[in-house]
Design an enzyme around this catalytic site. Structure first.
Site, PDB file in Angstrom:
ATOM      1  CD  GLU A 103      21.009  55.256  48.040  1.00  0.00           C
ATOM      2  OE1 GLU A 103      20.282  55.135  47.039  1.00  0.00           O
ATOM      3  OE2 GLU A 103      21.778  54.360  48.449  1.00  0.00           O
TER       4      GLU A 103
ATOM      5  NE  ARG B 267      43.500  35.642  37.280  1.00  0.00           N
ATOM      6  CZ  ARG B 267      44.205  34.548  37.525  1.00  0.00           C
ATOM      7  NH1 ARG B 267      44.341  34.115  38.783  1.00  0.00           N
ATOM      8  NH2 ARG B 267      44.777  33.880  36.530  1.00  0.00           N
TER       9      ARG B 267
END
Length: 346
Positions: A52, A185
């Site tokens: 935001e 990973r």
């Protein structure tokens, strides 16, 4: 453009973050006024400003925010952590409407952000079909179950073998596939292997080929204490889990469990706040997780090469490969099939 298109833009923005938010969720935000997009933002990396605020910072004339609508894939936070509360900051913008893609499952946030905005007179609409869980499966699973989201990863030959022989390391994937595996990973907070894999392969389990700020915890399951006096005991960022009480007293990074099972392992990691776990092997460890239904997905790198039939089979036995789940995605990487299998929750 309607609500759906704006929310889809927010989803697309969230996914740009890839693995970089680490323990934080991937979140996207789109600010719109009079059918004009003012800004598109997302949470770029762990500790950075939230989606935001990233969108807000792109709006040069803040007066344009008055009466605007923001579409955000996850509920704005209402507490102060590494960043101030997004919901509190948004109250000063003059927004007319906030469209939330999904309520945040983190109890520090759950409904508090929505309630704070509504209490201030801002219209808040909750998206009818949750969108954040598909972007952040591990984050949502962890805060729903207090356990890590588990992915089993295996690279196997065309005839289902992971090594040419017992106690022998066998390289069967290409450098291109390895890079994809290291990207996988990077999304994890812990990687689990068994003691045989640790002794034979001696893997670092570090993320290479792609840049990440955080390395996953290296977890070795050593029920009997085979790693006593080994280099693994002194390696940084390592946790060894054992049933050997004497071994557990010899090093700070060795944890004792009376009974080591997939469930007790995951409970221990959940207590440590680990949200996403990758189980890399070997075959017995994979088989244990499969038989215990202690996984959410399996990723198989299926190569076209063959290994001797006397080699080690993936998942321990052929029977362990049955009923693993539904194939959700198949991708070709350098003549290797990457198959993603999702386990159907009971």
């Amino acid at each position: 453009m309607q609500d759906y298109e704006y929310m889809q833009l927010a989803v697309d923005a969230a996914q740009q973050a890839q693995w970089r938010p680490w323990k934080n969720p991937r979140v996207g935000a789109v600010i719109v006024k009079d059918d004009h997009i003012l800004a598109v933002g997302y949470h770029h990396q762990y500790g950075d400003v939230h989606a935001e605020i990233d969108a807000y910072q792109q709006v040069a004339d803040k007066q344009q925010l008055v009466g605007a609508t923001i579409y955000v894939t996850l509920e704005p936070c209402a507490h102060t952590g590494k960043q101030p509360s997004c919901a509190t900051q948004m109250l000063a913008w003059g927004l007319q409407r906030v469209v939330v893609g999904q309520i945040d499952p983190n109890p520090l946030v759950t409904k508090h952000g929505v309630e704070r905005l509504r209490a201030a007179g801002v219209q808040v609409d909750i998206w009818p079909i949750p969108v954040s869980e598909a972007i952040n499966p591990a984050f949502h699973y962890f805060f729903t179950h207090q356990l890590p989201y588990v992915t089993l990863k295996v690279a196997q030959s065309l005839n289902g073998k992971i090594t040419a022989a017992s106690n022998e390391a066998t390289k069967i994937t290409s450098a291109v596939v390895d890079e994809d595996s290291h990207t996988l990973r990077a999304y994890q907070q812990a990687i689990i292997i068994g003691s045989t894999t640790a002794l034979v392969d001696q893997p670092s389990l570090a993320v290479r080929h792609v840049h990440t700020q955080h390395q996953p915890l290296r977890v070795i399951i050593d029920r009997r204490g085979r790693l006593v006096n080994s280099a693994a005991v002194t390696q940084d960022n390592t946790l060894i889990i054992t049933e050997n009480a004497d071994f557990a007293t010899q090093a700070e990074q060795v944890s004792y469990l009376k009974v080591v099972t997939p469930q007790t392992i995951l409970h221990l990691l959940g207590q440590r706040g680990i949200q996403a776990v990758l189980v890399e092997g070997g075959s017995e460890l994979h088989a244990a997780f499969v038989q215990a239904h202690a996984y959410q997905e399996i990723i198989v790198y299926q190569t076209t090469g063959l290994l001797p039939n006397t080699g080690v089979s993936s998942f321990g036995t052929a029977d362990s490969m049955t009923d693993l789940g539904k194939i959700k995605n198949v991708k070709v990487i350098d003549n290797t099939l990457k198959v993603t299998i999702k386990r159907e929750e009971a």
